[in-house]
Write an enzyme that holds these catalytic residues in place. Sequence first.
Site, PDB file in Angstrom:
ATOM      1  N   GLU A  15       0.853  -1.203   0.000  1.00  0.00           N
ATOM      2  CA  GLU A  15       0.000   0.000   0.000  1.00  0.00           C
ATOM      3  C   GLU A  15       0.883   1.245   0.000  1.00  0.00           C
ATOM      4  O   GLU A  15       1.823   1.342   0.789  1.00  0.00           O
ATOM      5  CB  GLU A  15      -0.878  -0.018   1.249  1.00  0.00           C
ATOM      6  CG  GLU A  15      -1.759   1.222   1.371  1.00  0.00           C
ATOM      7  CD  GLU A  15      -2.786   1.089   2.468  1.00  0.00           C
ATOM      8  OE1 GLU A  15      -3.454   0.034   2.560  1.00  0.00           O
ATOM      9  OE2 GLU A  15      -2.919   2.033   3.254  1.00  0.00           O
ATOM     10  N   TYR A  47      -6.560   7.039  -0.545  1.00  0.00           N
ATOM     11  CA  TYR A  47      -7.393   8.179  -0.916  1.00  0.00           C
ATOM     12  C   TYR A  47      -7.383   9.088   0.297  1.00  0.00           C
ATOM     13  O   TYR A  47      -7.822   8.686   1.381  1.00  0.00           O
ATOM     14  CB  TYR A  47      -8.793   7.635  -1.199  1.00  0.00           C
ATOM     15  CG  TYR A  47      -9.800   8.598  -1.747  1.00  0.00           C
ATOM     16  CD1 TYR A  47      -9.818   8.903  -3.111  1.00  0.00           C
ATOM     17  CD2 TYR A  47     -10.763   9.164  -0.923  1.00  0.00           C
ATOM     18  CE1 TYR A  47     -10.772   9.759  -3.623  1.00  0.00           C
ATOM     19  CE2 TYR A  47     -11.718  10.019  -1.438  1.00  0.00           C
ATOM     20  CZ  TYR A  47     -11.719  10.312  -2.792  1.00  0.00           C
ATOM     21  OH  TYR A  47     -12.667  11.151  -3.298  1.00  0.00           O
ATOM     22  N   ASP A 107     -12.984   8.414   7.373  1.00  0.00           N
ATOM     23  CA  ASP A 107     -13.073   8.873   8.773  1.00  0.00           C
ATOM     24  C   ASP A 107     -13.772  10.219   8.843  1.00  0.00           C
ATOM     25  O   ASP A 107     -13.754  10.976   7.883  1.00  0.00           O
ATOM     26  CB  ASP A 107     -11.666   9.000   9.358  1.00  0.00           C
ATOM     27  CG  ASP A 107     -11.097   7.629   9.704  1.00  0.00           C
ATOM     28  OD1 ASP A 107     -11.865   6.793  10.236  1.00  0.00           O
ATOM     29  OD2 ASP A 107      -9.909   7.397   9.434  1.00  0.00           O
ATOM     30  N   TYR A 145     -11.140  -5.322  10.410  1.00  0.00           N
ATOM     31  CA  TYR A 145     -10.422  -4.828  11.601  1.00  0.00           C
ATOM     32  C   TYR A 145     -10.251  -5.943  12.634  1.00  0.00           C
ATOM     33  O   TYR A 145     -11.158  -6.206  13.430  1.00  0.00           O
ATOM     34  CB  TYR A 145     -11.216  -3.652  12.215  1.00  0.00           C
ATOM     35  CG  TYR A 145     -11.364  -2.520  11.222  1.00  0.00           C
ATOM     36  CD1 TYR A 145     -10.451  -1.479  11.192  1.00  0.00           C
ATOM     37  CD2 TYR A 145     -12.385  -2.534  10.268  1.00  0.00           C
ATOM     38  CE1 TYR A 145     -10.555  -0.466  10.250  1.00  0.00           C
ATOM     39  CE2 TYR A 145     -12.501  -1.529   9.316  1.00  0.00           C
ATOM     40  CZ  TYR A 145     -11.584  -0.501   9.320  1.00  0.00           C
ATOM     41  OH  TYR A 145     -11.675   0.489   8.374  1.00  0.00           O
ATOM     42  N   HIS A 149     -13.255  -2.230  14.565  1.00  0.00           N
ATOM     43  CA  HIS A 149     -13.227  -0.807  14.213  1.00  0.00           C
ATOM     44  C   HIS A 149     -13.503   0.001  15.482  1.00  0.00           C
ATOM     45  O   HIS A 149     -14.346  -0.393  16.299  1.00  0.00           O
ATOM     46  CB  HIS A 149     -14.288  -0.523  13.135  1.00  0.00           C
ATOM     47  CG  HIS A 149     -14.255   0.884  12.660  1.00  0.00           C
ATOM     48  ND1 HIS A 149     -14.994   1.879  13.253  1.00  0.00           N
ATOM     49  CD2 HIS A 149     -13.535   1.478  11.677  1.00  0.00           C
ATOM     50  CE1 HIS A 149     -14.728   3.033  12.633  1.00  0.00           C
ATOM     51  NE2 HIS A 149     -13.860   2.813  11.674  1.00  0.00           N
ATOM     52  N   LYS A 165     -20.835  -6.075   3.992  1.00  0.00           N
ATOM     53  CA  LYS A 165     -19.975  -5.604   2.890  1.00  0.00           C
ATOM     54  C   LYS A 165     -19.730  -6.733   1.882  1.00  0.00           C
ATOM     55  O   LYS A 165     -19.752  -6.492   0.677  1.00  0.00           O
ATOM     56  CB  LYS A 165     -18.646  -5.060   3.439  1.00  0.00           C
ATOM     57  CG  LYS A 165     -18.838  -3.826   4.333  1.00  0.00           C
ATOM     58  CD  LYS A 165     -17.568  -2.997   4.497  1.00  0.00           C
ATOM     59  CE  LYS A 165     -16.713  -3.378   5.646  1.00  0.00           C
ATOM     60  NZ  LYS A 165     -15.662  -2.383   5.967  1.00  0.00           N
TER      61      LYS A 165
HETATM   62  P1  FAD Z   1     -17.568   0.748   7.463  1.00  0.00           P
HETATM   63  O1  FAD Z   1     -17.417  -0.639   7.001  1.00  0.00           O
HETATM   64  O2  FAD Z   1     -18.725   1.535   6.957  1.00  0.00           O
HETATM   65  O3  FAD Z   1     -17.609   0.697   9.057  1.00  0.00           O
HETATM   66  C1  FAD Z   1     -17.490   1.879   9.849  1.00  0.00           C
HETATM   67  C2  FAD Z   1     -18.115   1.637  11.209  1.00  0.00           C
HETATM   68  O4  FAD Z   1     -19.538   1.574  11.068  1.00  0.00           O
HETATM   69  C3  FAD Z   1     -17.712   0.325  11.867  1.00  0.00           C
HETATM   70  O5  FAD Z   1     -17.636   0.540  13.253  1.00  0.00           O
HETATM   71  C4  FAD Z   1     -18.859  -0.612  11.537  1.00  0.00           C
HETATM   72  O6  FAD Z   1     -19.016  -1.655  12.497  1.00  0.00           O
HETATM   73  C5  FAD Z   1     -20.050   0.353  11.563  1.00  0.00           C
HETATM   74  N1  FAD Z   1     -21.147  -0.039  10.680  1.00  0.00           N
HETATM   75  C6  FAD Z   1     -21.062  -0.491   9.414  1.00  0.00           C
HETATM   76  N2  FAD Z   1     -22.303  -0.686   8.901  1.00  0.00           N
HETATM   77  C7  FAD Z   1     -23.189  -0.331   9.872  1.00  0.00           C
HETATM   78  C8  FAD Z   1     -24.602  -0.297   9.957  1.00  0.00           C
HETATM   79  N3  FAD Z   1     -25.370  -0.679   8.927  1.00  0.00           N
HETATM   80  N4  FAD Z   1     -25.178   0.134  11.113  1.00  0.00           N
HETATM   81  C9  FAD Z   1     -24.406   0.530  12.168  1.00  0.00           C
HETATM   82  N5  FAD Z   1     -23.044   0.519  12.150  1.00  0.00           N
HETATM   83  C10 FAD Z   1     -22.452   0.091  11.012  1.00  0.00           C
HETATM   84  N6  FAD Z   1      -9.329   5.891   5.015  1.00  0.00           N
HETATM   85  C11 FAD Z   1      -9.171   6.879   4.093  1.00  0.00           C
HETATM   86  O7  FAD Z   1      -9.685   8.004   4.286  1.00  0.00           O
HETATM   87  N7  FAD Z   1      -8.460   6.668   2.935  1.00  0.00           N
HETATM   88  C12 FAD Z   1      -7.887   5.468   2.653  1.00  0.00           C
HETATM   89  O8  FAD Z   1      -7.249   5.300   1.613  1.00  0.00           O
HETATM   90  C13 FAD Z   1      -8.024   4.401   3.604  1.00  0.00           C
HETATM   91  N8  FAD Z   1      -7.501   3.174   3.379  1.00  0.00           N
HETATM   92  C14 FAD Z   1      -7.706   2.158   4.276  1.00  0.00           C
HETATM   93  C15 FAD Z   1      -7.213   0.868   3.972  1.00  0.00           C
HETATM   94  C16 FAD Z   1      -7.411  -0.183   4.862  1.00  0.00           C
HETATM   95  C17 FAD Z   1      -6.877  -1.568   4.498  1.00  0.00           C
HETATM   96  C18 FAD Z   1      -8.105   0.041   6.090  1.00  0.00           C
HETATM   97  C19 FAD Z   1      -8.291  -1.095   7.067  1.00  0.00           C
HETATM   98  C20 FAD Z   1      -8.601   1.309   6.387  1.00  0.00           C
HETATM   99  C21 FAD Z   1      -8.421   2.380   5.494  1.00  0.00           C
HETATM  100  N9  FAD Z   1      -8.938   3.653   5.741  1.00  0.00           N
HETATM  101  C22 FAD Z   1      -8.777   4.670   4.807  1.00  0.00           C
HETATM  102  C23 FAD Z   1      -9.588   3.961   7.011  1.00  0.00           C
HETATM  103  C24 FAD Z   1     -11.120   3.809   6.954  1.00  0.00           C
HETATM  104  O9  FAD Z   1     -11.671   4.756   6.059  1.00  0.00           O
HETATM  105  C25 FAD Z   1     -11.643   4.052   8.380  1.00  0.00           C
HETATM  106  O10 FAD Z   1     -11.218   3.021   9.233  1.00  0.00           O
HETATM  107  C26 FAD Z   1     -13.140   4.292   8.505  1.00  0.00           C
HETATM  108  O11 FAD Z   1     -13.407   4.801   9.813  1.00  0.00           O
HETATM  109  C27 FAD Z   1     -13.999   3.063   8.320  1.00  0.00           C
HETATM  110  O12 FAD Z   1     -14.050   2.669   7.024  1.00  0.00           O
HETATM  111  P2  FAD Z   1     -14.796   1.273   6.628  1.00  0.00           P
HETATM  112  O13 FAD Z   1     -14.820   1.206   5.159  1.00  0.00           O
HETATM  113  O14 FAD Z   1     -14.211   0.148   7.371  1.00  0.00           O
HETATM  114  O15 FAD Z   1     -16.280   1.609   7.183  1.00  0.00           O
END
Ligand code: FAD
Length: 287
Positions: A15, A47, A107, A145, A149, A165
């Site tokens: 990455e 991103y 975030d 995670y 998370h 997802k």
């Molecule tokens: P989600 O899967 O939407 O989850 C976020 C939170 O919401 C979790 O606590 C989950 O349990 C909860 N949740 C999900 N669905 C629901 C629902 N229906 N109801 C209630 N709660 C729910 N960030 C960046 O800005 N740019 C990047 O390039 C980037 N790259 C990353 C690469 C990796 C491999 C990882 C692990 C993280 C990366 N991140 C990046 C960070 C990521 O954007 C953050 O961790 C963010 O807070 C969560 O993203 P997610 O896609 O896991 O969110």
Amino acid sequence: MQIRNAFDKFAVSFEVFPPKTETGIDNLFYELSLLKKFNPAYVSVTYGAGGSTREKTIDLSMKIKESLSIEPLMHFTCVGNSKSEVAEHLEKVKTLGLTNILALRGDPPAGSADFIPAADGFAYASELIKFIKSKNGFSIAAAGYPEKHPDAPSIEEDIRHLKEKTDAGAEIIITQLFLENDKFLRFRDLCVKEKISVKIIPGIMPVVTLPQIERMVNLSGVILPRKMDADIKNADGDAEKIFQIGVDYASTQVENLMKEGVPGFHFYPLNKARAISEVIENSGILK
Ligand code: FAD
């Protein structure tokens, strides 16, 4: 190559993040030229928070594809994007031949605790994934995670959302970095229990400098494993000793995960080749 097939055979991936300057880009390409010998399944491109690197992410992905002939995996987040903006972005990247996407929520902005979706945007990564899937032609990865998370009340609930997802169309899970294999193995078991059947790729970052360690401990709340913490204290600020402690720790970590049958590793090199190269070579994972 589609991301769904990236780990059909055991492989590694890396990455990187878009550098801010031209010199930074030249340096990154030098580092990537050193990592290319490991034949990575893909290089993923982050991103920036709040979508701040949208064009840079696209440009860097294109350059990786064209000048290194390595498949890019573009990260993309829900932050600040309405559905029509997401649709526009997808149309654009598809035309460029960038069809592998790591779909994330992103975030909240610094200083706010809650994620606020854009007007007519997406609240969770699962909604973004469903939307991307509906556009056809993309192969989609999602984040997992092993230590849950930070927003999730429990690991079980987080994994229920992870299943949403994969049900929405994510074909592979790439994990957040972790330092203790037990946490990853428990996470993987819980995913199996939740009937998540896609490949789960452990995310590994050798922690090799004091500022990196301090950032992880202070900002991400990571607790260093006891032995690593003691070794680092004993190194008494010696940068080269700390580097070797981090490399040795990560090498043992990946060796032990190999025995657990992982399909590959997603490494976080922080745009530098040396630590990752040493980990791959010391651990013998590609032999
Ligand atoms: P989600 O899967 O939407 O989850 C976020 C939170 O919401 C979790 O606590 C989950 O349990 C909860 N949740 C999900 N669905 C629901 C629902 N229906 N109801 C209630 N709660 C729910 N960030 C960046 O800005 N740019 C990047 O390039 C980037 N790259 C990353 C690469 C990796 C491999 C990882 C692990 C993280 C990366 N991140 C990046 C960070 C990521 O954007 C953050 O961790 C963010 O807070 C969560 O993203 P997610 O896609 O896991 O969110």
